[in-house]
Scaffold this motif. Sequence first.
Motif, PDB file in Angstrom:
ATOM      1  N   LYS A  75       0.844  -1.210   0.000  1.00  0.00           N
ATOM      2  CA  LYS A  75       0.000   0.000   0.000  1.00  0.00           C
ATOM      3  C   LYS A  75       0.869   1.247   0.000  1.00  0.00           C
ATOM      4  O   LYS A  75       0.591   2.207  -0.700  1.00  0.00           O
ATOM      5  N   LEU A  76       1.925   1.218   0.825  1.00  0.00           N
ATOM      6  CA  LEU A  76       2.774   2.407   0.886  1.00  0.00           C
ATOM      7  C   LEU A  76       3.521   2.591  -0.431  1.00  0.00           C
ATOM      8  O   LEU A  76       3.670   3.710  -0.922  1.00  0.00           O
ATOM      9  N   LEU A 126       4.157  11.427  12.760  1.00  0.00           N
ATOM     10  CA  LEU A 126       3.434  12.220  11.754  1.00  0.00           C
ATOM     11  C   LEU A 126       2.579  13.325  12.361  1.00  0.00           C
ATOM     12  O   LEU A 126       2.200  14.253  11.673  1.00  0.00           O
ATOM     13  N   ASP A 127       2.300  13.229  13.684  1.00  0.00           N
ATOM     14  CA  ASP A 127       1.498  14.292  14.300  1.00  0.00           C
ATOM     15  C   ASP A 127       2.245  15.618  14.265  1.00  0.00           C
ATOM     16  O   ASP A 127       1.650  16.678  14.302  1.00  0.00           O
ATOM     17  N   SER A 128       3.605  15.506  14.233  1.00  0.00           N
ATOM     18  CA  SER A 128       4.342  16.769  14.234  1.00  0.00           C
ATOM     19  C   SER A 128       4.851  17.128  12.829  1.00  0.00           C
ATOM     20  O   SER A 128       5.712  17.983  12.684  1.00  0.00           O
ATOM     21  N   VAL A 129       4.307  16.457  11.806  1.00  0.00           N
ATOM     22  CA  VAL A 129       4.706  16.792  10.437  1.00  0.00           C
ATOM     23  C   VAL A 129       3.991  18.063  10.013  1.00  0.00           C
ATOM     24  O   VAL A 129       2.795  18.202  10.244  1.00  0.00           O
ATOM     25  N   ALA A 151       0.873  17.881  -1.144  1.00  0.00           N
ATOM     26  CA  ALA A 151       0.761  17.198  -2.427  1.00  0.00           C
ATOM     27  C   ALA A 151      -0.214  16.024  -2.364  1.00  0.00           C
ATOM     28  O   ALA A 151      -0.399  15.330  -3.349  1.00  0.00           O
ATOM     29  N   PHE A 152      -0.822  15.796  -1.209  1.00  0.00           N
ATOM     30  CA  PHE A 152      -1.781  14.681  -1.082  1.00  0.00           C
ATOM     31  C   PHE A 152      -3.184  15.242  -0.939  1.00  0.00           C
ATOM     32  O   PHE A 152      -3.993  14.752  -0.168  1.00  0.00           O
ATOM     33  N   LYS A 153      -3.428  16.299  -1.691  1.00  0.00           N
ATOM     34  CA  LYS A 153      -4.694  17.026  -1.582  1.00  0.00           C
ATOM     35  C   LYS A 153      -5.914  16.121  -1.677  1.00  0.00           C
ATOM     36  O   LYS A 153      -6.872  16.292  -0.944  1.00  0.00           O
ATOM     37  N   GLU A 154      -5.816  15.126  -2.588  1.00  0.00           N
ATOM     38  CA  GLU A 154      -6.979  14.264  -2.821  1.00  0.00           C
ATOM     39  C   GLU A 154      -7.432  13.600  -1.524  1.00  0.00           C
ATOM     40  O   GLU A 154      -8.585  13.611  -1.167  1.00  0.00           O
ATOM     41  N   ASN A 155      -6.432  13.004  -0.828  1.00  0.00           N
ATOM     42  CA  ASN A 155      -6.779  12.293   0.391  1.00  0.00           C
ATOM     43  C   ASN A 155      -5.601  12.217   1.358  1.00  0.00           C
ATOM     44  O   ASN A 155      -5.029  11.153   1.576  1.00  0.00           O
ATOM     45  N   PRO A 156      -5.235  13.374   1.947  1.00  0.00           N
ATOM     46  CA  PRO A 156      -4.058  13.368   2.824  1.00  0.00           C
ATOM     47  C   PRO A 156      -4.223  12.428   4.002  1.00  0.00           C
ATOM     48  O   PRO A 156      -3.262  11.823   4.468  1.00  0.00           O
ATOM     49  N   GLU A 157      -5.458  12.257   4.480  1.00  0.00           N
ATOM     50  CA  GLU A 157      -5.655  11.401   5.670  1.00  0.00           C
ATOM     51  C   GLU A 157      -5.385   9.942   5.353  1.00  0.00           C
ATOM     52  O   GLU A 157      -4.894   9.186   6.182  1.00  0.00           O
ATOM     53  N   PHE A 158      -5.719   9.538   4.111  1.00  0.00           N
ATOM     54  CA  PHE A 158      -5.437   8.151   3.716  1.00  0.00           C
ATOM     55  C   PHE A 158      -3.917   7.926   3.683  1.00  0.00           C
ATOM     56  O   PHE A 158      -3.413   6.961   4.238  1.00  0.00           O
ATOM     57  N   ARG A 167      -1.670   9.586   5.303  1.00  0.00           N
ATOM     58  CA  ARG A 167      -1.202   9.620   6.692  1.00  0.00           C
ATOM     59  C   ARG A 167      -1.400   8.257   7.360  1.00  0.00           C
ATOM     60  O   ARG A 167      -0.510   7.738   8.024  1.00  0.00           O
ATOM     61  N   SER A 168      -2.575   7.625   7.127  1.00  0.00           N
ATOM     62  CA  SER A 168      -2.824   6.363   7.826  1.00  0.00           C
ATOM     63  C   SER A 168      -1.955   5.241   7.245  1.00  0.00           C
ATOM     64  O   SER A 168      -1.448   4.386   7.981  1.00  0.00           O
ATOM     65  N   VAL A 169      -1.728   5.276   5.914  1.00  0.00           N
ATOM     66  CA  VAL A 169      -0.866   4.241   5.312  1.00  0.00           C
ATOM     67  C   VAL A 169       0.561   4.382   5.856  1.00  0.00           C
ATOM     68  O   VAL A 169       1.210   3.390   6.230  1.00  0.00           O
ATOM     69  N   VAL A 170       1.046   5.628   5.945  1.00  0.00           N
ATOM     70  CA  VAL A 170       2.415   5.835   6.450  1.00  0.00           C
ATOM     71  C   VAL A 170       2.488   5.455   7.929  1.00  0.00           C
ATOM     72  O   VAL A 170       3.429   4.783   8.369  1.00  0.00           O
TER      73      VAL A 170
END
Length: 354
Positions: A79-80, A129-132, A139-146, A148-151
């Motif tokens: 996935k990553l 990632l909380d402090s990113v 650049a992950f405008k479409e789905n930054p939360e997805f 974030r969760s994959v990373v």
Amino acid sequence: MVVLSKPPPLKQFSTIKTFKQHTHNNNNNNNNNNNYYFSGIPVIDLSKPDSKTLLVKACEEFGFFKVINHGVPMEFMTKLESEAVNFFSLPQSEKEKAGPPDPFGYGNKRIGPNGDVGWIEYLLLRSNLDSVSPRCFNAFKENPEFFRSVVNNYISAVRNLACDVLELLADGLKIQPRNVFSKLLEDEESDSVFRLNHYPPCPELSRNLIGFGEHTDPQIISVLRSNNSTGLQISLKDESWVSVPPDQNSFFINVGDSLQVMTNGRFKSVRHRVIANSVKSRVSMIYFGGPPLRERIAPLPSLMAEGEESLYKEFTWCEYKKSAYKSRLADNRLGHFEKFAPSPTSADVVKSLF
Ligand SMILES: C=C1C[C@]23C[C@@]1(O)CC[C@H]2[C@@]12CC[C@H](O)[C@@](C)(C(=O)O1)[C@H]2[C@@H]3C(=O)O
Ligand SMILES: O=C(O)CCC(=O)C(=O)O
Ligand SMILES: [Fe+2]
């Protein structure tokens, strides 16, 4: 970088000179050409009871090894990889919204702040990632939360793997407590970093282009996974370079400078580099497990023989990191902190006059 319509100027990129291909010596590949693989890289099966002894041996001999039966779900890796491929396929202007690296963020060709370049683009993130900064997710405008969760899933699985390996190493070294190394990565303030690298295929005419120049990793331990593309090389004790056979199902682990110091030089921080491939792009993802900034990096007393002296001056991770970020990639960063540095040769003295 991937969508170049005309060839970029390549003058500023270094290449590796190759020797004529001679008979393949599988065990000690002394030539620099990455067509040959080194078959001597330790492969450690973490499900086997002898893994702790083999891990110690590998850290002493190579500072590098591959682990199998590592427990990281394959799904997290694929996935990553697919998120990374999507990101690096975006138009250059979109990717640049996550840059320039400060040191975190999107970078293209320039590595670090001191003039190093390579045939690479990358995304460098804090492993927490909380402090990113939100800029990194631009650049992950479409789905930054997805993303974030994959990373996040990937990093926490790989951090667990790094901690398991560090605990097995403590067992193998017969030191207590067994979390003496791993607690530094588990600490809330652990200064760990995560990196996605993309090496586009390099132009046919400039074979052996440097993707990521030779260096050691400053942290404690690095855990690397790549797609099935060649390019990674490590330097052996005799300073020859050998190519690491890629394996997308396994992890490659590097001893970093800090672990070398904590073991008073018993474990070797491995020099490594990446040569760009003219056919296939390489995507790699690396977790660099580092200690909290305040941590004093010094040989563990339990590892010192009677009367043994530390090979290194005292320093904290914060001091080491500051000094590392002033250095060029290929520099011997630990050199400044060695107590018994070799006395300068006359060539060094002449050099220092200019
Ligand atoms: C040239 C540099 C890039 C680097 C910081 C440095 O000044 C020297 C160490 C480099 C390195 C190597 C391992 C990791 O990829 C990295 C993130 C790290 O912690 O140290 C990089 C740094 C970087 O790319 O910013
Ligand atoms: O991309 C790779 O395979 C290795 C890169 C590396 O050594 C690094 O990012 O420190
Ligand atoms: Fe590295």
